[in-house]
Design an enzyme around this catalytic site. Structure first.
Site, mmCIF file in Angstrom:
data_model
loop_
_atom_site.group_PDB
_atom_site.id
_atom_site.type_symbol
_atom_site.label_atom_id
_atom_site.label_comp_id
_atom_site.label_asym_id
_atom_site.label_seq_id
_atom_site.Cartn_x
_atom_site.Cartn_y
_atom_site.Cartn_z
ATOM 1 N N ILE A 94 5.234 10.747 14.207
ATOM 2 C CA ILE A 94 4.447 10.771 15.439
ATOM 3 C C ILE A 94 3.780 12.139 15.458
ATOM 4 O O ILE A 94 4.450 13.171 15.385
ATOM 5 C CB ILE A 94 5.320 10.588 16.690
ATOM 6 N N GLU A 95 2.454 12.168 15.548
ATOM 7 C CA GLU A 95 1.718 13.428 15.548
ATOM 8 C C GLU A 95 0.624 13.400 16.608
ATOM 9 O O GLU A 95 0.062 12.334 16.912
ATOM 10 C CB GLU A 95 1.083 13.690 14.187
ATOM 11 N N PHE A 96 0.327 14.576 17.127
ATOM 12 C CA PHE A 96 -0.765 14.753 18.075
ATOM 13 C C PHE A 96 -1.704 15.803 17.512
ATOM 14 O O PHE A 96 -1.295 16.933 17.248
ATOM 15 C CB PHE A 96 -0.235 15.167 19.445
#
Length: 238
Positions: A94-96
């Protein structure tokens, strides 16, 4: 907490313990990951990274966090294993991306081969604390936002990661070579991400004890509860 210079072609970041701060109670619970320019390393920036010491495998991975916002800056929550740990490269992410924190980037690697997808959130992940999770099972991967399923990948449609990995949360500046993906980290950039809690629940790891009408006990697995909405579970070190 990581403390070393990081020679990686996609990172412009060295890891420093000073970039992981325990928040004062008046500021809210949890940790603060920081990114700022620095001298004395091999990269332009110093970032914060935390990691579980033991590897983990199938189960539910949850985080409550607020992402950082700046072009070229990436907030990550992921499992990773690779040659450093004596295995092939498997990973679940999960990356932003700070260039657009209204999206969540989900990705998975099998033996170093990347597949990915962007999820439109309908809100700005840099403005508030939100619950995110992914569920890793032999037959599927599923990603959740505030308990709602937002994306899934089934093994029948293509391979999913299989090798146990270590769980990380980090904040880093991207190398200019991947600016088309992450954006360009401008000189002098400083950023912060907040992490309220991290939770890992192994598949088939917890048993409930039930008392039937005769007074005898029976243990029943709750591993197939079906989603990552498992708020009563504690972190397991197994």
């Amino acid at each position: 907490m990581a403390e070393y210079d990081f020679a990686h072609d996609k990172f412009d970041t060295d890891w420093r313990r000073s970039q992981v701060q325990i928040r004062d109670q008046s500021e809210g619970e949890g940790l603060e990951l920081r990114l700022q320019p620095h001298d004395g390393g091999i990269n332009r920036f110093a970032g914060g990274s935390i990691r579980r010491e033991n590897s983990s495998h199938y189960g539910c991975y949850e985080v409550r966090m607020q992402a950082a916002s700046h072009p070229g800056v990436v907030t990550g929550f992921f499992t990773y294993t690779g040659p450093h740990y004596g295995t092939r490269h498997d990973e679940i992410d999960i990356e932003f991306l700070g260039r657009n924190t209204r999206q969540m980037h989900v990705a998975w690697f099998i033996d170093g081969q990347l597949q990915n997808h962007f999820v439109d959130l309908g809100f700005d992940a840099a403005e508030k604390m939100v619950d995110y999770a992914f569920e890793w099972r032999p037959e599927r991967l599923r990603w959740f936002v505030n308990g709602a399923l937002v994306f899934e990948r089934h093994a029948k449609d293509g391979a999913i990661p299989a090798v146990p990995g270590r769980l990380f949360v980090n904040l880093w500046a991207a190398d200019p070579s991947i600016s088309n993906w992450a954006g360009t980290t401008m000189p002098g950039t400083q950023a912060k991400a907040r992490v309220a809690h991290v939770r890992f629940t192994p598949l088939n790891a917890r048993l409930h004890t039930a008392i039937d009408g005769s007074g005898s006990t029976a243990k029943n697995s709750v591993a197939d509860a079906g989603t990552c909405q498992l708020r009563d579970f504690e972190i397991s070190n197994r």
